[in-house]
Design an enzyme around this catalytic site. Structure first.
Site, PDB file in Angstrom:
ATOM      1  N   ALA A 154      -0.551  -0.383  11.351  1.00 53.17           N
ATOM      2  CA  ALA A 154       0.872  -0.041  11.385  1.00 53.17           C
ATOM      3  C   ALA A 154       1.088   1.468  11.300  1.00 53.17           C
ATOM      4  O   ALA A 154       0.148   2.261  11.237  1.00 53.17           O
ATOM      5  CB  ALA A 154       1.592  -0.740  10.222  1.00 53.17           C
ATOM      6  N   GLY A 214       7.105  -1.653  -2.475  1.00 54.77           N
ATOM      7  CA  GLY A 214       6.471  -0.348  -2.547  1.00 54.77           C
ATOM      8  C   GLY A 214       6.968   0.472  -3.714  1.00 54.77           C
ATOM      9  O   GLY A 214       6.434   0.418  -4.818  1.00 54.77           O
ATOM     10  N   ARG A 234      -2.211  -5.493   8.664  1.00 50.06           N
ATOM     11  CA  ARG A 234      -0.810  -5.096   8.563  1.00 50.06           C
ATOM     12  C   ARG A 234      -0.364  -4.484   9.888  1.00 50.06           C
ATOM     13  O   ARG A 234      -1.077  -3.665  10.479  1.00 50.06           O
ATOM     14  CB  ARG A 234      -0.620  -4.060   7.445  1.00 50.06           C
ATOM     15  CG  ARG A 234       0.850  -3.802   7.110  1.00 50.06           C
ATOM     16  CD  ARG A 234       1.002  -2.707   6.070  1.00 50.06           C
ATOM     17  NE  ARG A 234       2.262  -2.848   5.341  1.00 50.06           N
ATOM     18  CZ  ARG A 234       2.915  -1.846   4.759  1.00 50.06           C
ATOM     19  NH1 ARG A 234       2.446  -0.619   4.835  1.00 50.06           N
ATOM     20  NH2 ARG A 234       4.034  -2.059   4.107  1.00 50.06           N
ATOM     21  N   THR A 254       0.240   5.552  -0.229  1.00 42.58           N
ATOM     22  CA  THR A 254      -0.603   6.734  -0.378  1.00 42.58           C
ATOM     23  C   THR A 254      -0.149   7.535  -1.591  1.00 42.58           C
ATOM     24  O   THR A 254       1.042   7.811  -1.755  1.00 42.58           O
ATOM     25  CB  THR A 254      -0.540   7.606   0.889  1.00 42.58           C
ATOM     26  OG1 THR A 254      -1.139   6.880   1.960  1.00 42.58           O
ATOM     27  CG2 THR A 254      -1.275   8.925   0.706  1.00 42.58           C
ATOM     28  N   PRO A 267       0.834  -1.213   0.000  1.00 39.57           N
ATOM     29  CA  PRO A 267       0.000   0.000   0.000  1.00 39.57           C
ATOM     30  C   PRO A 267       0.862   1.253   0.000  1.00 39.57           C
ATOM     31  O   PRO A 267       1.844   1.339   0.740  1.00 39.57           O
ATOM     32  CB  PRO A 267      -0.802  -0.116   1.296  1.00 39.57           C
ATOM     33  CG  PRO A 267       0.003  -1.036   2.165  1.00 39.57           C
ATOM     34  CD  PRO A 267       0.688  -1.989   1.247  1.00 39.57           C
ATOM     35  N   TYR A 319      -0.860   4.919  12.924  1.00 44.61           N
ATOM     36  CA  TYR A 319      -2.251   5.343  12.745  1.00 44.61           C
ATOM     37  C   TYR A 319      -3.132   4.717  13.837  1.00 44.61           C
ATOM     38  O   TYR A 319      -2.622   4.143  14.796  1.00 44.61           O
ATOM     39  CB  TYR A 319      -2.704   5.016  11.326  1.00 44.61           C
ATOM     40  CG  TYR A 319      -1.826   5.708  10.300  1.00 44.61           C
ATOM     41  CD1 TYR A 319      -1.757   7.103  10.240  1.00 44.61           C
ATOM     42  CD2 TYR A 319      -1.009   4.989   9.433  1.00 44.61           C
ATOM     43  CE1 TYR A 319      -0.919   7.754   9.332  1.00 44.61           C
ATOM     44  CE2 TYR A 319      -0.175   5.628   8.520  1.00 44.61           C
ATOM     45  CZ  TYR A 319      -0.133   7.005   8.491  1.00 44.61           C
ATOM     46  OH  TYR A 319       0.705   7.638   7.602  1.00 44.61           O
TER      47      TYR A 319
END
Length: 356
Positions: free
Chosen positions: A177, A313, A227, A25, A23, A180
């Site tokens: 993770a 990533g 995660r 952003t 993932p 957050y």
């Protein structure tokens, strides 16, 4: 010995390889109500050769939005927009999980349409600043979630997970993770509660366990993943007892039979090996590579059975056909990190493939 290019099953679906897109952003949710656009669909479809794509962090409710122009998955407009993304990925033979992420105290009122004050386990401001449309600003002091609001947040995550399935996703990954909301409950400096949601390791894992259980009950454990980033200091998180709390968390999650556990490694590989041994299911790893990116060398982690799936990533950002490049030893392109967040198609959908 497993090969990175062998199939592997997560839940009830078979992946064509063991190379996952981590993932990332991208802050390009320019559609109505912070929904993805046709460009988003193109971006993910280009990367459908991954064994599984995990999307950018997607907020399960409006107050959970941490950064500008991140997508949501909590209303009909967003569901319809994400359906175009999943259809595009599936048309290319890909698999895609939605990552659901609530920013908790990592947010700012100016980053939400309703100008919400962020919420968190405790009213403890994170040290540092956050990017907003008007520049960098200090993190605000968050409002402490009441017990009722905690249960409401779990319900909203659960509704969002159902929305993900309605939108055509193959499953959801819960973001526990990187500092957050879920991670904040696990921590020893962001969670100062003295009720059943804080204090001892057993109580600090409660939110993660109850959330994951609720989502698994709603959409099926085979379509639910989580995660975690044990001991990671991101976003001013401290975990003084991470060697105790994460084995306890895994012990509590094991009976659910989740699709996979995804670990972002920031601590010693020996601790990762301990968690790998403790976990009963499929293990996905985003390994620590200080000073570099996860690259071809880390494929050995699959061959040595230190992980079942390896997530990439930045290399997936710049190499839409990354599994093919890794398999044949083709050159690897570097991402232009100045175009990581926001912007148009440049640094997003314009990276060439070997065939282009």
């Amino acid at each position: 010995m497993a090969s990175p290019f062998d199939p592997v099953k997560i839940g009830d679906i078979e992946l064509k390889n063991r190379i996952a897109m981590a993932p990332m952003t991208r802050s390009r949710a320019y559609g109505p109500d912070h929904s993805p656009t046709e460009l988003t669909a193109q971006y993910y479809a280009q990367r459908a050769s991954a064994g599984v794509i995990v999307t950018e962090s997607t907020q399960p409710n409006a107050i959970g939005q941490g950064y500008p122009n991140t997508p949501g998955l909590h209303n009909e407009t967003q569901i319809a927009a994400w359906r175009r993304v999943t259809d595009a990925v599936h048309a290319q033979g890909g698999r895609i999980f939605a990552q659901l992420m609530h920013g908790g105290r990592v947010g700012h009122p100016s980053n939400t349409d309703e100008r919400f004050t962020p919420v968190a386990p405790s009213p403890v401001r994170a040290a540092g600043q956050i990017f907003t449309a008007s520049g960098m600003q200090d993190f605000p002091v968050p409002d402490e979630l009441t017990p009722g609001q905690i249960h409401q947040t779990i319900n909203e995550f659960t509704d969002s997970a159902r929305n993900a399935i309605d939108a055509g996703f193959d499953g959801v990954e819960l973001h526990g993770a990187n500092g957050y909301l879920v991670h904040q409950f696990l921590s020893t400096n962001a969670n100062l509660r003295t009720d059943e949601w804080g204090g001892s390791p057993h109580d600090r894992i409660r939110f993660a366990v109850e959330l994951t259980t609720a989502v698994a009950d709603a959409i099926g454990a085979a379509r639910t993943a989580i995660r975690i980033s044990p001991g990671a200091p991101l976003n001013d998180i401290e975990e003084d007892d991470y060697t105790e709390i994460y084995p306890l968390l895994i012990e509590s999650l094991n009976p659910l039979g989740l699709a996979y556990l995804h670990i972002m490694e920031t601590r010693e590989p020996e601790f990762t090996a301990t968690l790998r041994q403790a976990w009963n299911g499929v293990f996905m790893l985003n390994p620590a590579t200080p000073g570099s990116r996860t690259g071809r060398e880390e494929l050995q982690l699959i061959e040595d059975e230190r992980t079942d799936i390896l997530s990439f990533g930045a290399l997936f950002m710049a190499n839409p056909d990354l599994p093919r490049r890794l398999e044949i030893g083709a050159p690897i392109q570097e991402a232009d990190m100045s175009k990581s967040y926001g912007g148009d198609h440049t640094g997003y959908t314009d990276y060439p493939t070997l065939q282009s």
